[in-house]
Design a protein around this motif. Structure first.
Motif, PDB file in Angstrom:
ATOM      1  N   PRO A 127      91.897  30.124  11.355  1.00 33.53           N
ATOM      2  CA  PRO A 127      90.808  29.352  12.352  1.00 33.53           C
ATOM      3  C   PRO A 127      91.832  28.586  13.414  1.00 33.53           C
ATOM      4  O   PRO A 127      92.822  27.957  13.132  1.00 33.53           O
ATOM      5  CB  PRO A 127      90.186  28.538  11.246  1.00 33.53           C
ATOM      6  N   GLY A 128      91.300  28.701  14.514  1.00 34.94           N
ATOM      7  CA  GLY A 128      91.807  27.990  15.583  1.00 34.94           C
ATOM      8  C   GLY A 128      92.792  28.333  16.507  1.00 34.94           C
ATOM      9  O   GLY A 128      93.150  28.334  17.591  1.00 34.94           O
ATOM     10  N   GLU A 129      93.480  29.546  16.009  1.00 31.34           N
ATOM     11  CA  GLU A 129      94.445  30.288  16.559  1.00 31.34           C
ATOM     12  C   GLU A 129      93.949  31.117  17.935  1.00 31.34           C
ATOM     13  O   GLU A 129      94.510  31.033  19.075  1.00 31.34           O
ATOM     14  CB  GLU A 129      95.442  31.110  15.725  1.00 31.34           C
ATOM     15  N   ALA A 130      92.853  31.753  17.731  1.00 34.93           N
ATOM     16  CA  ALA A 130      92.271  32.445  18.585  1.00 34.93           C
ATOM     17  C   ALA A 130      91.937  31.538  19.855  1.00 34.93           C
ATOM     18  O   ALA A 130      92.183  31.821  21.272  1.00 34.93           O
ATOM     19  CB  ALA A 130      90.879  33.282  18.371  1.00 34.93           C
ATOM     20  N   GLU A 131      91.388  30.636  19.585  1.00 28.41           N
ATOM     21  CA  GLU A 131      90.863  29.649  20.907  1.00 28.41           C
ATOM     22  C   GLU A 131      92.040  28.970  21.364  1.00 28.41           C
ATOM     23  O   GLU A 131      91.953  28.858  22.713  1.00 28.41           O
ATOM     24  CB  GLU A 131      90.072  28.308  20.167  1.00 28.41           C
ATOM     25  N   ALA A 132      93.423  28.633  20.499  1.00 28.11           N
ATOM     26  CA  ALA A 132      94.338  28.065  21.056  1.00 28.11           C
ATOM     27  C   ALA A 132      95.102  29.128  22.123  1.00 28.11           C
ATOM     28  O   ALA A 132      95.670  28.933  23.178  1.00 28.11           O
ATOM     29  CB  ALA A 132      95.334  27.690  20.218  1.00 28.11           C
ATOM     30  N   PHE A 133      94.969  30.568  21.706  1.00 30.01           N
ATOM     31  CA  PHE A 133      95.377  31.589  22.430  1.00 30.01           C
ATOM     32  C   PHE A 133      94.844  31.783  23.723  1.00 30.01           C
ATOM     33  O   PHE A 133      95.444  31.951  24.665  1.00 30.01           O
ATOM     34  CB  PHE A 133      95.549  33.001  21.701  1.00 30.01           C
ATOM     35  N   ALA A 134      93.583  31.677  23.578  1.00 31.75           N
ATOM     36  CA  ALA A 134      92.762  31.754  24.898  1.00 31.75           C
ATOM     37  C   ALA A 134      93.188  30.705  25.886  1.00 31.75           C
ATOM     38  O   ALA A 134      93.214  30.924  26.917  1.00 31.75           O
ATOM     39  CB  ALA A 134      91.313  31.564  24.562  1.00 31.75           C
ATOM     40  N   ARG A 135      92.980  29.283  25.463  1.00 30.25           N
ATOM     41  CA  ARG A 135      93.432  28.214  26.530  1.00 30.25           C
ATOM     42  C   ARG A 135      94.695  28.610  27.122  1.00 30.25           C
ATOM     43  O   ARG A 135      95.277  28.447  28.244  1.00 30.25           O
ATOM     44  CB  ARG A 135      93.509  26.970  25.526  1.00 30.25           C
ATOM     45  N   GLN A 136      95.986  28.971  26.015  1.00 29.47           N
ATOM     46  CA  GLN A 136      97.401  29.117  26.607  1.00 29.47           C
ATOM     47  C   GLN A 136      97.487  30.489  27.484  1.00 29.47           C
ATOM     48  O   GLN A 136      98.019  30.184  28.472  1.00 29.47           O
ATOM     49  CB  GLN A 136      98.283  29.288  25.495  1.00 29.47           C
ATOM     50  N   LEU A 137      96.630  31.484  27.299  1.00 34.73           N
ATOM     51  CA  LEU A 137      96.656  32.552  28.205  1.00 34.73           C
ATOM     52  C   LEU A 137      95.995  32.258  29.440  1.00 34.73           C
ATOM     53  O   LEU A 137      96.532  32.700  30.510  1.00 34.73           O
ATOM     54  CB  LEU A 137      95.766  33.652  27.548  1.00 34.73           C
ATOM     55  N   ARG A 138      94.910  31.386  29.616  1.00 33.46           N
ATOM     56  CA  ARG A 138      94.520  31.081  30.765  1.00 33.46           C
ATOM     57  C   ARG A 138      95.374  30.238  31.301  1.00 33.46           C
ATOM     58  O   ARG A 138      95.638  30.434  32.791  1.00 33.46           O
ATOM     59  CB  ARG A 138      93.090  30.162  30.767  1.00 33.46           C
ATOM     60  N   ARG A 139      96.194  29.146  30.802  1.00 36.22           N
ATOM     61  CA  ARG A 139      97.217  28.516  31.576  1.00 36.22           C
ATOM     62  C   ARG A 139      98.263  29.339  32.106  1.00 36.22           C
ATOM     63  O   ARG A 139      98.831  28.907  33.167  1.00 36.22           O
ATOM     64  CB  ARG A 139      97.459  27.480  30.368  1.00 36.22           C
ATOM     65  N   PHE A 140      98.639  30.164  31.323  1.00 40.08           N
ATOM     66  CA  PHE A 140      99.827  31.078  31.795  1.00 40.08           C
ATOM     67  C   PHE A 140      99.251  31.751  32.954  1.00 40.08           C
ATOM     68  O   PHE A 140     100.092  31.997  33.764  1.00 40.08           O
ATOM     69  CB  PHE A 140     100.298  32.222  30.605  1.00 40.08           C
ATOM     70  N   THR A 141      98.074  32.406  33.086  1.00 45.20           N
ATOM     71  CA  THR A 141      97.549  33.193  34.054  1.00 45.20           C
ATOM     72  C   THR A 141      97.339  32.359  35.511  1.00 45.20           C
ATOM     73  O   THR A 141      97.667  32.910  36.624  1.00 45.20           O
ATOM     74  CB  THR A 141      96.398  34.161  33.812  1.00 45.20           C
TER      75      THR A 141
END
Length: 157
Positions: A127-141
């Protein structure tokens, strides 16, 4: 190794950016969408949805094929009622490719399928990892090597 994380990310990006990886995903997503919507026409539909009306030449870089490839794929999509051609108001000699209402519905279906496919692949994550990944991927892009060059970051960094 000093750049170990950078190398790990670069390797993962290499897999994601491979044409064969994208083609395989597009083939899965377009299954049963009709004869005109397949792994070849998917990038044209997707690019038109992102960019709005464009000429084949202008759409080519976003679709990942050359102008003649866009034109061939757009002809298939036009015959199926998903795309129409309109005179370019800025240059009446040129034509713009435009999604029809049916084309917009097809793109919406494809986006739903992609989101569901992504969520299914993340279902085993804690729980929470997918949401964190989505935020971090957006930030990376946005802030990383693929972000807008020279412009300020929307995140203030």
């Amino acid at each position: 190794m000093e750049n170990e994380v950078g190398h790990e990310i670069a390797e993962a990006l290499g897999i994601l950016l491979r044409r064969t990886t994208r083609t395989q995903l597009h083939k899965q997503l377009t299954e049963g969408m009709g004869e005109a919507v397949d792994e070849l026409t998917y990038p044209v539909l997707s690019a038109l949805a992102r960019t709005g009306p464009r000429s084949a030449a202008d759409l080519a870089p976003d679709a990942g094929v050359d102008r003649s490839g866009v034109t061939r794929r757009a002809s298939r999509l036009e015959a199926a009622g998903l795309v129409r051609r309109e005179a370019d108001p800025a240059d009446r000699r040129a034509q713009l490719l435009v999604l029809t209402e049916q084309g917009r519905r097809a793109v919406a279906e494809l986006r739903e399928r992609l989101a569901a496919h992504i969520m299914a692949s993340l279902s085993s994550w804690p729980p929470g990892e997918a949401e964190a990944f989505a935020r971090q991927l957006r930030r990376f892009t946005v802030d990383g090597p693929f972000g807008q060059e020279g412009g300020p970051s929307p995140h203030g960094s």
